[in-house]
Motif scaffolding. Sequence first.
Motif, PDB file in Angstrom:
ATOM      1  N   GLY A 111      81.936  52.396  84.836  1.00  0.00           N
ATOM      2  CA  GLY A 111      81.557  53.647  85.480  1.00  0.00           C
ATOM      3  C   GLY A 111      80.733  53.438  86.720  1.00  0.00           C
ATOM      4  N   GLY A 112      79.922  54.453  87.033  1.00  0.00           N
ATOM      5  CA  GLY A 112      79.109  54.407  88.235  1.00  0.00           C
ATOM      6  C   GLY A 112      78.912  55.794  88.808  1.00  0.00           C
ATOM      7  N   VAL A 113      78.838  55.880  90.139  1.00  0.00           N
ATOM      8  CA  VAL A 113      78.516  57.122  90.840  1.00  0.00           C
ATOM      9  C   VAL A 113      79.606  57.440  91.861  1.00  0.00           C
ATOM     10  CG1 VAL A 113      76.905  58.217  92.441  1.00  0.00           C
ATOM     11  CG2 VAL A 113      76.033  56.812  90.561  1.00  0.00           C
ATOM     12  N   GLY A 114      80.030  58.694  91.882  1.00  0.00           N
ATOM     13  CA  GLY A 114      80.929  59.204  92.915  1.00  0.00           C
ATOM     14  C   GLY A 114      80.269  60.349  93.653  1.00  0.00           C
ATOM     15  N   GLY A 115      80.414  60.394  94.961  1.00  0.00           N
ATOM     16  CA  GLY A 115      79.738  61.420  95.740  1.00  0.00           C
ATOM     17  C   GLY A 115      80.199  62.829  95.438  1.00  0.00           C
TER      18      GLY A 115
END
Length: 198
Positions: free
Chosen positions: A128-132
Motif C-alpha cells: 500500500g501507501g499514499v495516493g494524492g
Amino acid sequence: NFEGSINLRGSMSQQVSVGGLYGVMEGGTRSVNNSYANADIQINNTYSGESAFSIAGGLVGGIGLIEQDPTSPIFNNSYASGSINHSSTEPSNTVLLGGIAGVTTREISINNSFSHHNITDSQPGINGGVGGVIGALFGSDVRTYHNNYFDADKAGTTNCIIPLFDPIPGCTPISGQPGYFYNNTAKAPLDTWDFANI
C-alpha cells in the motif's frame, strides 16, 4: 459537509475504513456534489498482530467493500482538506490512504475536485501507501476521472494513486504553490465551479 476530527483508536484486527464524509459506500448510485470535508482523520491501531486493512480517504474510505450489489458513486465539484494519519503498533498488512477516496472495488467517477491534505503513515504497511486522489483500485469496473488536483507537498507524493496500481488519468499534482487552492476562482478545478449558485 463535515468539519471536525475523526479518531479511531483501539485494537483492530480486521478491516478499518474511514472517510471525511463516508466510512464506506455500498449499493446504488450516490452523487456527492458541491460538498467538502475538512477533517483530521487519525487511525491509531494498537492491535499487537498483523491487521488486515487500514483504509482512509478525504471524502470516502472504501467503496464496495462489503456488499456484492453494484455501487456507483459520483463526486463532482467537491474537495477534501485537513489531515490523514495512520499509525499502528505492528506493521499492518495493507495501508491504503487517498486524498479523496481510500479504495474502490466498484465504479467511481471523480470530476472537478481536489484534495488539500497532509497525509502521513507513521507505520507503513507491508503493501500500500499514499495516493494524492485515490489509494487503490480493485476489479475491472468502469472508472472515470476528469480535471482533479491535489497538493503534492502536503500529500507527500506526486502520485495520483499508490504506485502499485496503474496510473489514473484526469489528475494533476500541484507542487511549490502553497496558496493554489486559497481564494481562487481562476485556477483549475475551481474555475469550473459555480460559486454564485451553490
